[in-house]
Every structure is written in structure tokens, then in C-alpha cells.
Design a protein around this motif. Structure first.
Motif, PDB file in Angstrom:
ATOM      1  N   TYR A  62       0.846  -1.195   0.000  1.00  0.00           N
ATOM      2  CA  TYR A  62       0.000   0.000   0.000  1.00  0.00           C
ATOM      3  C   TYR A  62       0.874   1.235   0.000  1.00  0.00           C
ATOM      4  O   TYR A  62       1.999   1.233   0.510  1.00  0.00           O
ATOM      5  CB  TYR A  62      -0.886   0.039   1.254  1.00  0.00           C
ATOM      6  N   SER A  63       0.313   2.292  -0.566  1.00  0.00           N
ATOM      7  CA  SER A  63       0.978   3.590  -0.466  1.00  0.00           C
ATOM      8  C   SER A  63       0.522   4.277   0.826  1.00  0.00           C
ATOM      9  O   SER A  63      -0.402   3.824   1.498  1.00  0.00           O
ATOM     10  CB  SER A  63       0.615   4.456  -1.672  1.00  0.00           C
ATOM     11  N   CYS A  64       1.171   5.387   1.157  1.00  0.00           N
ATOM     12  CA  CYS A  64       0.802   6.132   2.360  1.00  0.00           C
ATOM     13  C   CYS A  64      -0.646   6.608   2.274  1.00  0.00           C
ATOM     14  O   CYS A  64      -1.394   6.527   3.257  1.00  0.00           O
ATOM     15  CB  CYS A  64       1.750   7.333   2.524  1.00  0.00           C
ATOM     16  N   ALA A  65      -1.050   7.075   1.091  1.00  0.00           N
ATOM     17  CA  ALA A  65      -2.421   7.565   0.935  1.00  0.00           C
ATOM     18  C   ALA A  65      -3.428   6.449   1.123  1.00  0.00           C
ATOM     19  O   ALA A  65      -4.474   6.637   1.759  1.00  0.00           O
ATOM     20  CB  ALA A  65      -2.579   8.203  -0.450  1.00  0.00           C
ATOM     21  N   ASP A  66      -3.098   5.256   0.590  1.00  0.00           N
ATOM     22  CA  ASP A  66      -4.008   4.123   0.737  1.00  0.00           C
ATOM     23  C   ASP A  66      -4.183   3.747   2.208  1.00  0.00           C
ATOM     24  O   ASP A  66      -5.300   3.495   2.675  1.00  0.00           O
ATOM     25  CB  ASP A  66      -3.474   2.913  -0.042  1.00  0.00           C
ATOM     26  N   ILE A  67      -3.075   3.695   2.933  1.00  0.00           N
ATOM     27  CA  ILE A  67      -3.145   3.308   4.342  1.00  0.00           C
ATOM     28  C   ILE A  67      -3.935   4.329   5.143  1.00  0.00           C
ATOM     29  O   ILE A  67      -4.755   3.970   6.010  1.00  0.00           O
ATOM     30  CB  ILE A  67      -1.723   3.150   4.916  1.00  0.00           C
ATOM     31  N   THR A  68      -3.716   5.622   4.869  1.00  0.00           N
ATOM     32  CA  THR A  68      -4.447   6.683   5.573  1.00  0.00           C
ATOM     33  C   THR A  68      -5.946   6.525   5.377  1.00  0.00           C
ATOM     34  O   THR A  68      -6.745   6.633   6.316  1.00  0.00           O
ATOM     35  CB  THR A  68      -4.001   8.066   5.077  1.00  0.00           C
ATOM     36  N   VAL A  69      -6.355   6.244   4.124  1.00  0.00           N
ATOM     37  CA  VAL A  69      -7.782   6.076   3.831  1.00  0.00           C
ATOM     38  C   VAL A  69      -8.314   4.808   4.476  1.00  0.00           C
ATOM     39  O   VAL A  69      -9.400   4.792   5.068  1.00  0.00           O
ATOM     40  CB  VAL A  69      -8.019   6.049   2.305  1.00  0.00           C
ATOM     41  N   LEU A 120      10.030   1.609  -4.411  1.00  0.00           N
ATOM     42  CA  LEU A 120       9.734   2.815  -5.170  1.00  0.00           C
ATOM     43  C   LEU A 120       9.276   2.435  -6.569  1.00  0.00           C
ATOM     44  O   LEU A 120      10.000   1.770  -7.306  1.00  0.00           O
ATOM     45  CB  LEU A 120      10.979   3.709  -5.245  1.00  0.00           C
ATOM     46  N   TYR A 121       8.057   2.831  -6.913  1.00  0.00           N
ATOM     47  CA  TYR A 121       7.503   2.615  -8.253  1.00  0.00           C
ATOM     48  C   TYR A 121       7.310   3.967  -8.904  1.00  0.00           C
ATOM     49  O   TYR A 121       6.355   4.691  -8.601  1.00  0.00           O
ATOM     50  CB  TYR A 121       6.176   1.859  -8.179  1.00  0.00           C
ATOM     51  N   GLY A 122       8.256   4.335  -9.744  1.00  0.00           N
ATOM     52  CA  GLY A 122       8.209   5.671 -10.307  1.00  0.00           C
ATOM     53  C   GLY A 122       8.507   6.694  -9.228  1.00  0.00           C
ATOM     54  O   GLY A 122       9.557   6.675  -8.597  1.00  0.00           O
ATOM     55  N   LYS A 123       7.564   7.575  -8.983  1.00  0.00           N
ATOM     56  CA  LYS A 123       7.717   8.573  -7.915  1.00  0.00           C
ATOM     57  C   LYS A 123       6.957   8.176  -6.665  1.00  0.00           C
ATOM     58  O   LYS A 123       6.987   8.901  -5.669  1.00  0.00           O
ATOM     59  CB  LYS A 123       7.218   9.929  -8.403  1.00  0.00           C
ATOM     60  N   GLN A 124       6.268   7.063  -6.705  1.00  0.00           N
ATOM     61  CA  GLN A 124       5.431   6.662  -5.578  1.00  0.00           C
ATOM     62  C   GLN A 124       6.109   5.575  -4.748  1.00  0.00           C
ATOM     63  O   GLN A 124       6.671   4.624  -5.287  1.00  0.00           O
ATOM     64  CB  GLN A 124       4.071   6.149  -6.089  1.00  0.00           C
TER      65      GLN A 124
END
Length: 204
Positions: free
Chosen positions: A17-24, A52-56
Motif C-alpha cells: 500500500y501507499s501512504c495515501a491508501d493506508i491513511t484512507v 519505489l515505483y516511479g515517484k510513488q
């Protein structure tokens, strides 16, 4: 506090998960900044992995418990061959079924076949009746009538031969002064010979 919740969430879900996904997904229990700090801390301590996938940046839990699956390893090549053979067998069965279906759909129905049989029987009966009539007929051509017919045929055949000879003689006479070939002459004047139209008269 945030680190514990984030670590538990990643271990329970076992998905990246990304940070945004976990926050949601934590339903706003922590701010995005707090979650990001927790992720950075957990990554630095080696409790989670950051990719790191691209910039994410994507974070995933590190599975420390590795099951020994050495005794459960299957021969996948054999399994794939079995599946392939099964697909081939079923494909051949499908082709056979399609051929049978095509033959059945192109064949006449029972009613249509009965109708054809009845029509054929009617034709056979009619022909047999006609044949019996001819076999039992007493109407024959007499010798005198036959002679008259043959004499008439002989007369017209001789006349046909005579007139054909006259026409050919006339044609040869004309061709003596004609600058082109006989074939060109016939085509130019639209003349057809018996041989050209395959016309034949049989003598007696």
C-alpha cells in the motif's frame, strides 16, 4: 501509536500500500503526515519494506514466518502436460461433436424424408405402369408402314446430300477469287457448316 496500527494493518492485509491508501483504509484514525512518519520509522527499523515505483513509494510487511514447503513441491511440468493433453482431448471431442451436429442439421427431418420416400414410390409406380403398358401393347408398326418411313427417310437423305454438294461447290467457286481464307469468308458472311454446328444425318 500510529506505528503500531500501521504495522498491524500491513501484517494483517499482507498487501503493498501507499501512504495515501493506508491513511484512507485506517478510516482517518491518523493524518497522512502521521502515517508517513510511521512508515518511514518502520522502514528504517526494518519492520516493513519500502519499494519505489516511479515517484510513488509503496510499503509492504516483511513476512518473518516462512513455511517449509519443500515436501509440498509439485511437479508443475507434469501438471501442465496433463492440462495440455486434457485440453487437446476435449478439443478433438468438440470437433467431433461439431461435425456430428453439422451432419444432423444438414440431414432432412423425419417428415421431409417420409415425403421424399412417398414421392419416389409414386414415380416408381408410374414408371412401372408405363413399362407394363409398353410390354403388353399390341400396337406395332406394320411392314408396309416401316417401308414407307424408311423410303421417305432415304429420299430426304439423298436430297440433303445433293443440296449440300451444290452448296459446297458454290463455296469453293467463290473462294477461288476470295483473297482471304475459307474460315474468314465463313465468319464474314455468317455462314455455318454442318460440322460447325455438329449437325449429322444418319443414313439407313
Amino acid at each position: 501509536m500510529a506505528s503500531e496500527k500501521v504495522l498491524k494493518y500491513l501484517n494483517d492485509t499482507n498487501r503493498p500500500y501507499s501512504c495515501a491508501d493506508i491513511t484512507v483504509n485506517l478510516r482517518g484514525a491518523f493524518t497522512k503526515t502521521a502515517v508517513q512518519k510511521a512508515l518511514d520509522s518502520l522502514s528504517e527499523s526494518g519492520k516493513i519494506r519500502c519499494k519505489l515505483y516511479g515517484k510513488q513509494k509503496v510499503y509492504v510487511a516483511i513476512q518473518t514466518e516462512v513455511e517449509d514447503c519443500s515436501n509440498d513441491v509439485e511437479d508443475y511440468d507434469t501438471q501442465i502436460k496433463t492440462f495440455t493433453d486434457d485440453i487437446t482431448s476435449k478439443g478433438n471431442a468438440l470437433k467431433t461433436a461439431e461435425s456430428s451436429l453439422k451432419a444432423l442439421t444438414s440431414a432432412p427431418t423425419t417428415d421431409a424424408a417420409k415425403t421424399r420416400i412417398d414421392e419416389t414410390k409414386s414415380k416408381i409406380n408410374a414408371l412401372e405402369t408405363k413399362l407394363n403398358t409398353l410390354r403388353n401393347s399390341t400396337e406395332v408398326v406394320s411392314a408396309d408402314e416401316k417401308k414407307i418411313i424408311l423410303d421417305g427417310h432415304d429420299k430426304f437423305y439423298k436430297e440433303y446430300r445433293k443440296r449440300k454438294r451444290i452448296c459446297l461447290d458454290m463455296l469453293e467457286a467463290v473462294l477461288e477469287g476470295y483473297p482471304k481464307s475459307k474460315k474468314n469468308f465463313l465468319e464474314e458472311f455468317c455462314i455455318e457448316t454442318d460440322e460447325m454446328v455438329n449437325f449429322k444425318v444418319n443414313a439407313n
